[in-house]
Design a protein around this motif. Structure first.
Motif, short mmCIF file in Angstrom:
data_model
loop_
_atom_site.label_atom_id
_atom_site.label_comp_id
_atom_site.label_asym_id
_atom_site.label_seq_id
_atom_site.Cartn_x
_atom_site.Cartn_y
_atom_site.Cartn_z
N CYS A 75 49.76 -47.56 35.77
CA CYS A 75 50.46 -46.63 36.66
C CYS A 75 51.59 -47.31 37.42
CB CYS A 75 49.47 -46.00 37.64
SG CYS A 75 48.31 -44.86 36.87
N ALA A 76 51.33 -48.52 37.90
CA ALA A 76 52.36 -49.25 38.66
C ALA A 76 53.60 -49.51 37.81
CB ALA A 76 51.79 -50.56 39.19
N ALA A 77 53.39 -49.68 36.50
CA ALA A 77 54.52 -49.94 35.59
C ALA A 77 55.23 -48.65 35.19
CB ALA A 77 54.02 -50.66 34.35
N GLY A 78 54.69 -47.48 35.62
CA GLY A 78 55.35 -46.22 35.30
C GLY A 78 54.64 -45.37 34.27
N GLY A 79 53.47 -45.80 33.82
CA GLY A 79 52.70 -45.01 32.87
C GLY A 79 52.16 -43.75 33.53
N LYS A 80 51.94 -42.73 32.73
CA LYS A 80 51.45 -41.46 33.26
C LYS A 80 50.39 -40.89 32.33
CE LYS A 80 55.62 -40.06 35.66
NZ LYS A 80 56.80 -40.72 35.27
N SER A 81 49.41 -40.24 32.94
CA SER A 81 48.38 -39.54 32.19
C SER A 81 48.26 -38.15 32.78
CB SER A 81 47.04 -40.29 32.31
OG SER A 81 46.01 -39.54 31.73
N LEU A 82 48.42 -37.15 31.96
CA LEU A 82 48.24 -35.76 32.39
C LEU A 82 47.05 -35.21 31.62
CD1 LEU A 82 49.12 -33.35 34.05
CD2 LEU A 82 50.70 -32.74 32.22
N ASN A 83 45.92 -35.12 32.31
CA ASN A 83 44.67 -34.70 31.70
C ASN A 83 44.27 -33.38 32.35
OD1 ASN A 83 42.16 -34.54 30.51
ND2 ASN A 83 41.66 -36.69 30.89
N GLU A 84 44.25 -32.32 31.57
CA GLU A 84 43.98 -30.98 32.11
C GLU A 84 42.77 -30.35 31.44
OE1 GLU A 84 47.86 -29.25 31.39
OE2 GLU A 84 48.38 -29.61 33.49
N PRO A 85 41.59 -30.47 32.08
CA PRO A 85 40.40 -29.84 31.51
C PRO A 85 40.36 -28.35 31.85
CG PRO A 85 39.82 -30.94 33.53
CD PRO A 85 41.29 -31.22 33.28
N ASP A 86 39.80 -27.58 30.96
CA ASP A 86 39.58 -26.14 31.18
C ASP A 86 38.09 -25.90 31.03
OD1 ASP A 86 39.64 -23.39 31.37
OD2 ASP A 86 40.57 -23.08 29.42
N ILE A 87 37.40 -25.77 32.16
CA ILE A 87 35.96 -25.58 32.13
C ILE A 87 35.64 -24.21 31.56
CG2 ILE A 87 33.88 -25.40 33.56
CD1 ILE A 87 35.38 -27.29 35.57
N GLN A 88 34.84 -24.20 30.50
CA GLN A 88 34.46 -22.95 29.85
C GLN A 88 33.12 -22.44 30.36
OE1 GLN A 88 36.56 -21.53 27.21
NE2 GLN A 88 37.89 -22.96 28.25
N MET A 89 32.20 -23.38 30.70
CA MET A 89 30.87 -22.96 31.12
C MET A 89 30.27 -24.00 32.05
SD MET A 89 27.41 -22.51 28.85
CE MET A 89 27.13 -24.27 28.75
N ILE A 90 29.66 -23.54 33.11
CA ILE A 90 28.81 -24.37 33.96
C ILE A 90 27.48 -23.64 34.05
CG2 ILE A 90 28.43 -25.34 36.25
CD1 ILE A 90 31.41 -25.46 36.67
N GLU A 91 26.42 -24.31 33.60
CA GLU A 91 25.12 -23.65 33.58
C GLU A 91 24.03 -24.60 34.05
OE1 GLU A 91 22.10 -21.68 30.34
OE2 GLU A 91 24.24 -21.49 30.02
N ARG A 92 23.27 -24.15 35.01
CA ARG A 92 22.12 -24.93 35.47
C ARG A 92 21.02 -24.78 34.41
NH1 ARG A 92 21.37 -25.31 41.09
NH2 ARG A 92 19.94 -27.01 41.43
N ILE A 93 20.56 -25.91 33.87
CA ILE A 93 19.53 -25.83 32.84
C ILE A 93 18.18 -26.35 33.34
CG2 ILE A 93 21.14 -25.81 30.91
CD1 ILE A 93 20.67 -28.77 30.53
N ALA A 94 18.15 -26.91 34.53
CA ALA A 94 16.92 -27.32 35.20
C ALA A 94 17.28 -27.45 36.69
CB ALA A 94 16.40 -28.64 34.65
N ASP A 95 16.29 -27.61 37.54
CA ASP A 95 16.56 -27.73 38.97
C ASP A 95 17.56 -28.83 39.28
OD1 ASP A 95 14.90 -25.64 39.57
OD2 ASP A 95 13.19 -26.91 40.15
N ASP A 96 17.47 -29.92 38.52
CA ASP A 96 18.32 -31.08 38.81
C ASP A 96 19.28 -31.42 37.68
OD1 ASP A 96 16.39 -31.90 37.03
OD2 ASP A 96 15.93 -33.77 38.08
N VAL A 97 19.59 -30.45 36.81
CA VAL A 97 20.49 -30.69 35.67
C VAL A 97 21.45 -29.52 35.51
CG1 VAL A 97 20.66 -31.12 33.18
CG2 VAL A 97 18.69 -32.00 34.46
N ILE A 98 22.74 -29.85 35.41
CA ILE A 98 23.78 -28.84 35.15
C ILE A 98 24.57 -29.27 33.92
CG2 ILE A 98 25.95 -27.84 35.98
CD1 ILE A 98 24.79 -27.79 38.77
N LEU A 99 24.78 -28.35 33.01
CA LEU A 99 25.54 -28.58 31.79
C LEU A 99 26.92 -27.96 31.95
CD1 LEU A 99 25.70 -29.31 28.72
CD2 LEU A 99 24.80 -27.01 28.28
N VAL A 100 27.94 -28.74 31.63
CA VAL A 100 29.33 -28.27 31.72
C VAL A 100 29.99 -28.47 30.37
CG1 VAL A 100 31.56 -28.56 32.87
CG2 VAL A 100 29.45 -28.98 34.15
N THR A 101 30.65 -27.43 29.86
CA THR A 101 31.40 -27.57 28.61
C THR A 101 32.80 -27.03 28.82
OG1 THR A 101 30.71 -25.41 27.75
CG2 THR A 101 29.33 -27.30 27.17
#
Length: 155
Positions: A75-101
């Motif tokens: 980054c200091a040298a001028g590099g760039k990263s454009l990372n754009e996620p699009d969350i399709q699903m967030i689902e709780r599958i157990a009390d302490d577990v969430i699945l994200v796709t």
């Protein structure tokens, strides 16, 4: 009966709240990464998290020091990263577990201005609730291969 309904409402509200927390964590991580903030992965993964990318499977011990330095130098040298996620699903599958796709796109530009990578990917994150809050326990990323032209079958 009213107590049962109130308890159910609290559980549903808590689930929705947890899903909102996880969504915000993902959004914050990528906003920081895109802004070249090397702290983007802090408090995001468990110490024993695993990450699967197309060519390897490895333990991911919370952004090794060398990767953070490499990212800062990039980054200091001028590099760039454009990372754009699009969350399709967030689902709780157990009390302490969430699945994200979801799917996303990433464009990485080298410090000299040349395009290093430009593509789309699909991802699956498994979040677990720890004493420190929600953290990623497993991350899977795979490139989305563009449609290729078909070749007619030979007789």
């Amino acid at each position: 009966m009213l107590e049962l309904l109130a308890g159910l409402a609290m559980i549903l509200t808590t689930a929705a709240d947890d899903e909102a927390v996880v969504r915000k964590m993902i959004e914050t991580k990528y906003a920081k990464e895109n802004a070249c903030d090397a702290t983007y992965a802090e408090d995001y993964v468990t110490d024993d998290a695993t990450e699967y990318l197309p060519n390897y499977l490895r333990a991911m011990p919370k952004e090794p020091e060398s990767e953070i330095r490499d990212f800062e130098a990039f980054c200091a040298a001028g590099g760039k990263s454009l990372n754009e996620p699009d969350i399709q699903m967030i689902e709780r599958i157990a009390d302490d577990v969430i699945l994200v796709t979801g799917i996303g796109s990433i464009e990485v530009t080298r410090p000299d201005g040349t395009l290093d990578y430009d593509g789309e990917y699909s991802f699956t994150n498994i979040f677990v609730k720890t004493v420190d809050g929600w953290r990623v326990r497993h991350l899977h990323v795979a490139p989305i291969i563009p449609d290729l032209p078909t070749v007619p079958a030979r007789d």
